[in-house]
Scaffold this motif. Structure first.
Motif, short mmCIF file in Angstrom:
data_model
loop_
_atom_site.label_atom_id
_atom_site.label_comp_id
_atom_site.label_asym_id
_atom_site.label_seq_id
_atom_site.Cartn_x
_atom_site.Cartn_y
_atom_site.Cartn_z
N PRO A 18 0.85 -1.19 0.00
CA PRO A 18 0.00 0.00 0.00
C PRO A 18 0.89 1.25 0.00
O PRO A 18 1.91 1.29 0.68
CB PRO A 18 -0.80 -0.12 1.30
CG PRO A 18 0.02 -1.00 2.18
CD PRO A 18 0.83 -1.89 1.27
N ARG A 19 0.52 2.23 -0.80
CA ARG A 19 1.27 3.48 -0.87
C ARG A 19 0.30 4.65 -0.81
O ARG A 19 -0.85 4.53 -1.20
CB ARG A 19 2.07 3.57 -2.17
CG ARG A 19 3.21 2.60 -2.25
CD ARG A 19 4.32 3.05 -1.32
NE ARG A 19 5.45 2.16 -1.41
CZ ARG A 19 6.00 1.55 -0.38
NH1 ARG A 19 5.52 1.72 0.82
NH2 ARG A 19 7.04 0.77 -0.53
N SER A 20 0.79 5.77 -0.36
CA SER A 20 -0.03 6.99 -0.29
C SER A 20 0.07 7.74 -1.61
O SER A 20 1.15 7.87 -2.18
CB SER A 20 0.45 7.90 0.84
OG SER A 20 0.24 7.28 2.08
N THR A 21 -1.07 8.24 -2.06
CA THR A 21 -1.10 9.07 -3.26
C THR A 21 -0.89 10.52 -2.84
O THR A 21 -0.84 10.83 -1.65
CB THR A 21 -2.45 8.94 -3.99
OG1 THR A 21 -3.48 9.41 -3.12
CG2 THR A 21 -2.74 7.51 -4.39
N ASP A 23 -2.94 12.87 -2.87
CA ASP A 23 -4.07 13.42 -2.11
C ASP A 23 -4.31 12.67 -0.80
O ASP A 23 -5.32 12.87 -0.15
CB ASP A 23 -5.34 13.43 -2.97
CG ASP A 23 -5.79 12.04 -3.40
OD1 ASP A 23 -5.19 11.04 -2.95
OD2 ASP A 23 -6.74 11.96 -4.20
N GLY A 24 -3.38 11.78 -0.43
CA GLY A 24 -3.47 11.11 0.87
C GLY A 24 -4.16 9.75 0.86
O GLY A 24 -4.20 9.09 1.90
N ARG A 25 -4.76 9.35 -0.27
CA ARG A 25 -5.40 8.04 -0.32
C ARG A 25 -4.34 6.94 -0.26
O ARG A 25 -3.22 7.13 -0.69
CB ARG A 25 -6.20 7.86 -1.62
CG ARG A 25 -7.41 8.72 -1.73
CD ARG A 25 -8.14 8.51 -3.06
NE ARG A 25 -7.26 8.86 -4.18
CZ ARG A 25 -6.94 8.03 -5.18
NH1 ARG A 25 -7.42 6.82 -5.21
NH2 ARG A 25 -6.14 8.43 -6.14
N ARG A 26 -4.70 5.78 0.30
CA ARG A 26 -3.81 4.62 0.31
C ARG A 26 -4.30 3.67 -0.77
O ARG A 26 -5.47 3.32 -0.81
CB ARG A 26 -3.85 3.91 1.66
CG ARG A 26 -3.43 4.77 2.84
CD ARG A 26 -1.95 4.92 2.96
NE ARG A 26 -1.36 3.68 3.44
CZ ARG A 26 -0.07 3.46 3.53
NH1 ARG A 26 0.77 4.40 3.16
NH2 ARG A 26 0.41 2.34 3.97
N ASP A 51 -0.63 1.28 -9.74
CA ASP A 51 -1.80 1.09 -8.90
C ASP A 51 -2.55 -0.15 -9.38
O ASP A 51 -2.88 -0.28 -10.56
CB ASP A 51 -2.68 2.34 -9.02
CG ASP A 51 -3.94 2.30 -8.17
OD1 ASP A 51 -4.29 1.22 -7.66
OD2 ASP A 51 -4.58 3.35 -8.03
#
Length: 81
Positions: A18-21, A23-26, A51
């Motif tokens: 899992p990584r953060s985008t 805009d903060g989404r995982r 993704d």
């Protein structure tokens, strides 16, 4: 472009993380790396990430569909055994 990297090998999935985008989404990400040889003989590491949210959704939908229809298929097959 394939000719530029004469010794290129297919990259294999290294990990699913899992990584953060921005805009903060995982989101789940597949990371692949591979060793390539440049025309001058230099070895280089090439990496890709992407993704895989949609692929995971499709896999879950397929599993749900298989679970839903498996009893009907098994019943149908038993009629012809």
């Amino acid at each position: 472009m394939r000719g530029r990297f004469s010794g290129a090998r297919a990259a294999k999935p290294l990990s699913f993380l899992p990584r953060s985008t921005g805009d903060g989404r995982r989101v789940p990400v597949e990371i692949s790396t591979g060793l390539i040889q440049l025309p001058d003989g230099t070895l280089a590491l090439q990496g890709f990430s992407g993704d895989i949210t949609e692929r995971q959704r499709a896999e879950m939908a397929l599993r749900a569909s298989e679970e839903k229809f498996a009893p009907m298929l098994n019943m149908h097959r038993s009629n012809y055994s």
